[in-house]
Design a protein around this motif. Sequence first.
Motif, short mmCIF file in Angstrom:
data_model
loop_
_atom_site.label_atom_id
_atom_site.label_comp_id
_atom_site.label_asym_id
_atom_site.label_seq_id
_atom_site.Cartn_x
_atom_site.Cartn_y
_atom_site.Cartn_z
N UNK A 1 103.36 76.76 90.98
CA UNK A 1 104.75 77.05 90.62
C UNK A 1 104.94 78.55 90.70
N UNK A 2 105.79 78.97 91.61
CA UNK A 2 106.10 80.39 91.79
C UNK A 2 107.60 80.56 91.63
N UNK A 3 108.01 81.10 90.50
CA UNK A 3 109.43 81.19 90.22
C UNK A 3 110.00 79.79 90.04
N UNK A 4 110.98 79.45 90.88
CA UNK A 4 111.58 78.12 90.81
C UNK A 4 111.07 77.23 91.93
N UNK A 5 110.07 77.71 92.64
CA UNK A 5 109.54 76.96 93.78
C UNK A 5 108.26 76.22 93.38
N UNK A 6 108.13 74.99 93.91
CA UNK A 6 106.90 74.20 93.73
C UNK A 6 106.25 74.07 95.09
N UNK A 7 105.11 74.74 95.24
CA UNK A 7 104.44 74.80 96.53
C UNK A 7 103.13 74.04 96.48
N UNK A 8 102.86 73.33 97.56
CA UNK A 8 101.57 72.68 97.74
C UNK A 8 100.79 73.53 98.73
N UNK A 9 99.65 74.04 98.30
CA UNK A 9 98.91 74.99 99.12
C UNK A 9 97.46 74.55 99.25
N UNK A 10 96.82 75.07 100.29
CA UNK A 10 95.42 74.80 100.53
C UNK A 10 94.67 76.12 100.55
#
Length: 991
Positions: free
Chosen positions: A207-216
Amino acid sequence: MAKGEVSSMSRTVIEPLSQFDLSSHSRATTIRSLAVATSPSDPQHAFLYVGTYSGTLFSLSTNLNNSASSNGSDHPKHNGGTGESTFLHKLSFQRSVSVGDSPVESIFVLVELGKVLVLSEGSLFLVDSELTNHAARLSFPKGVSVVARRVRSGAESEGSGEQASSSSGGGGQRFLKRLGSGVRVNGLRVNKEGEAHGEGNSVFAVVAGKRLLLVELVLGGGGTGSLVILKEIQFVDGVISTMVWLDDSIIVGTANGYSLISSVTGQSGVIFSLPDVSRPPRLKLLRKEWRVLLLVDNVGIIVDPHGQPVGGSLVFRHGLDSVEEISSYVVIVSDGKIELYHKRSGSCVQVLPFGGEGIGPCIVASEEDRGGKLVAVATATKVVCYQKLRSEEQIKDLLRKKNYKGAVSLVEELEAEGEMPKDLLSFVHAQVGFLLLFDLHFEEAVDHFLLSETMQPSEVFPFIMQDPNRWSLLVPRNRYWGLHPPPAPLEVVVDDGLMTIQRASFLRKAGVETIVDNDLFLNPPNRADLLESAIKNISRYLEACREKDLTQSVREGVDTLLMYLYRALNRVEDMERLASSTNWCVVEELEQMLEESGHLRTLAFLCASKGMSSKAVSIWRILARNYSSGLWIDTALNNNNNNIRDSRENLVSGKEIAAAEAAKILEESSDQDLILQHLGWIADISQVLAVKVLTSDRRVVQLNPDEVVTAIDPQKVEILQRFLQWLIEEQDCNDTQLHTLYALSLAKSAIEAFESENLDSGNTESTSGISIFQTSVRKRLQVFLQSSDLYDPEEAILYRRLGQETLVLQILALKLEDSEAAEEYCAEIGRPDAYMQLLEMYLDPQDGKEPMFNAAVRLLHNHGESLDPLQVLEKLSPDMPLQLASETLLRMFRARVHHHHQGQIVHNLSRAVDMDARLSRLEERSRNVQINDESLCDSCDARLGTKLFAMYPDDTVICYKCYRRQGESVSVSGRNFKEDVLIKPGWLVSR
């Protein structure tokens, strides 16, 4: 589930292992985050990572082998509210590295990569697990607030969740394909080397700010790494403050509530909303069950990967600062205490203080491993590491505290969860049984023995018989966990138990706490009652063991010692039932005891069951003799009657029972000497039983008839007759001597019965009382003579005295075919109908024999004048040649006419002469008898007066009416006048 105190199922799950004091390394900072991991190369070596508010990351280590033993008083002790333990090992300080100036918010140990991912100041940093290099900031947008690593459930995730969650091999690549086409690099180029090393990659939700990111996370050369954004998911329902990623489901918590987001489709849905006033949301992944714990204030709700609630809720006693998981328990910390709740039952099973009240927020962390054994708790400056006790140690601890129910419950839980072998439950049931036995709770002890499938019956042998004994070597030398004293006879166990209670009573009065049951203090037991209960319940256990598949030696011990216990309780019926049934008792171990205690019936049954027939029958003979002399009182007979019977009835019944039991044994025995040795006393008590012994078809080898006949008491005539009858009629014996002996015996008995009747001695046939036959001896004799051809007919002359004219004629005419003797016998009878009867026998011999025409002609020739010609003609067979008898018949008719004329003359002459003589004799006797008008009839007591009367040779006088009724059994002076009484009409006169 109700909010509760510490459950009665409390147990020791974890114990302090080691500690660390941050103030000894840095006084200017406090602890912010904590993580625990086990070395993949050395499972007994664990690492702890401590993040501080000043941005420093510390590495600590401990050895799991340094665990203190769980043996009651050896537990580490805490010093009040300081949380410091008196003899804990110190956590070894390894290294530290500075991440920055901001607090270290989160620590992720990537064991399989040998890396540690750190969240600090809104950025992600990567450092090697040994902290040998500087923390490297990953190129990624700033403002990161929450990070969750993807964890895969299922069999592939067994062991290390980190390994399972990596996109290694086919699994990770398949997951990347499911994410779709949104894969891109955040301004960075993924080189081929990184792709080639994709086996070590890990996937995170950030969770970065209001963003939900799926990362590898992709590692490059030289240990560097980079984050590849796989997908961005739009989520607008509040700011995410906590997050868990399980399989394809991302569960997030916001101030509004909990939501479920699909990592594949990006769609989201609300699980449930939080109340307006509540604590911040908190999530915890439960790796053991692959579930997620959602916290709402002090309530924990467990959901599956789809957000559906499963099982019940966990209600904590108060609010919490942090939550973790270890094995089957949820661990929470709050206000200086660590509490463990069982996930399935929701019970609080353990509470440990570690820092005292008012120490501020605390942190708890555990290994990210389903089989983790460590949990660490941190205050502002201290870290205490706890190790999960081995399951066996937990069980032992409960047993030492006498929490037997809790111990069994724990084993059942461990077995259901697959953490313990199935036979451990049986082992613990046996262990609990022995502890209860020494606690003097004998009924509960045996209940647990019976629940144990592995306990051997021989383990209780030492409680019954003092060592050494016949079965000492069969007793397993298994002391279990050494929690109870060695086995001892029950008397010793009871005495020692009472001594322990007495000692504990003194200690309590002195203010010292003991673990002896309160019930034993409130209701002090009686020694006799305790001993009886012990024997009764051990008997119950051995009775159940008899149904098990045991070796012969163990079976012998079970049955023999069970007899000992029955004897101790004087359970006579149980003793006799065991002895008379199929059993494995050892006679030599019991013989002396039973003899000394007077249980001879039991000993007799036991000997019989073991094939010791001679000894068994001898004992029954002794019992029968003792019954007769009054030396023996049968407790079994007395017990079977509510009211005391007449002693004489008991004596008679006792003798009959003894004889009956002996007869049962002899009926199956083929030992002829033994049978004949004991036949006499059995016959004295019951001839019926004696006959059963002789005529039994249950023996393998039948008795020798001649020797049996010789051995039978001559006075026991009916026994001889019944034995001979059985041989002849049921065994098809063809011995002419036995047939003749039987005929003679029957004839002699019949003559004696006939003479007895004539002497007015009653109707009994046997001098021994009630006859063993249901038919009369005359009937039996008649049936035998008609059915047998093997006896010696020369003896038929004996039957003439019985008046059995037909039988005698059949024997002489048909069996012997002695016509001359038959005619002589007819002449002795003196009646014409005798010749006619003999003629009928010749003409129709019955039984398939041919007519004896020559004998019939001889009879007609010699005695034709005595036969009625008309009757003869009627009886003649159509098959008889008339030329044989024509001359004889003509002579018969001529003689018949001549005799008729002669008879008329003689009759008229003799009548007159006879009348005068009879009148003279009658008058002379009448004067002697003094008959007058007042004389009475000796039969009906009527006055004779001028009536006709009859006088007999013995001076008996009866009236004419009674004389006419003489065929109806007229009784005069105790005498019966029947048809067979000779009456001479010439004595009838008129007064």
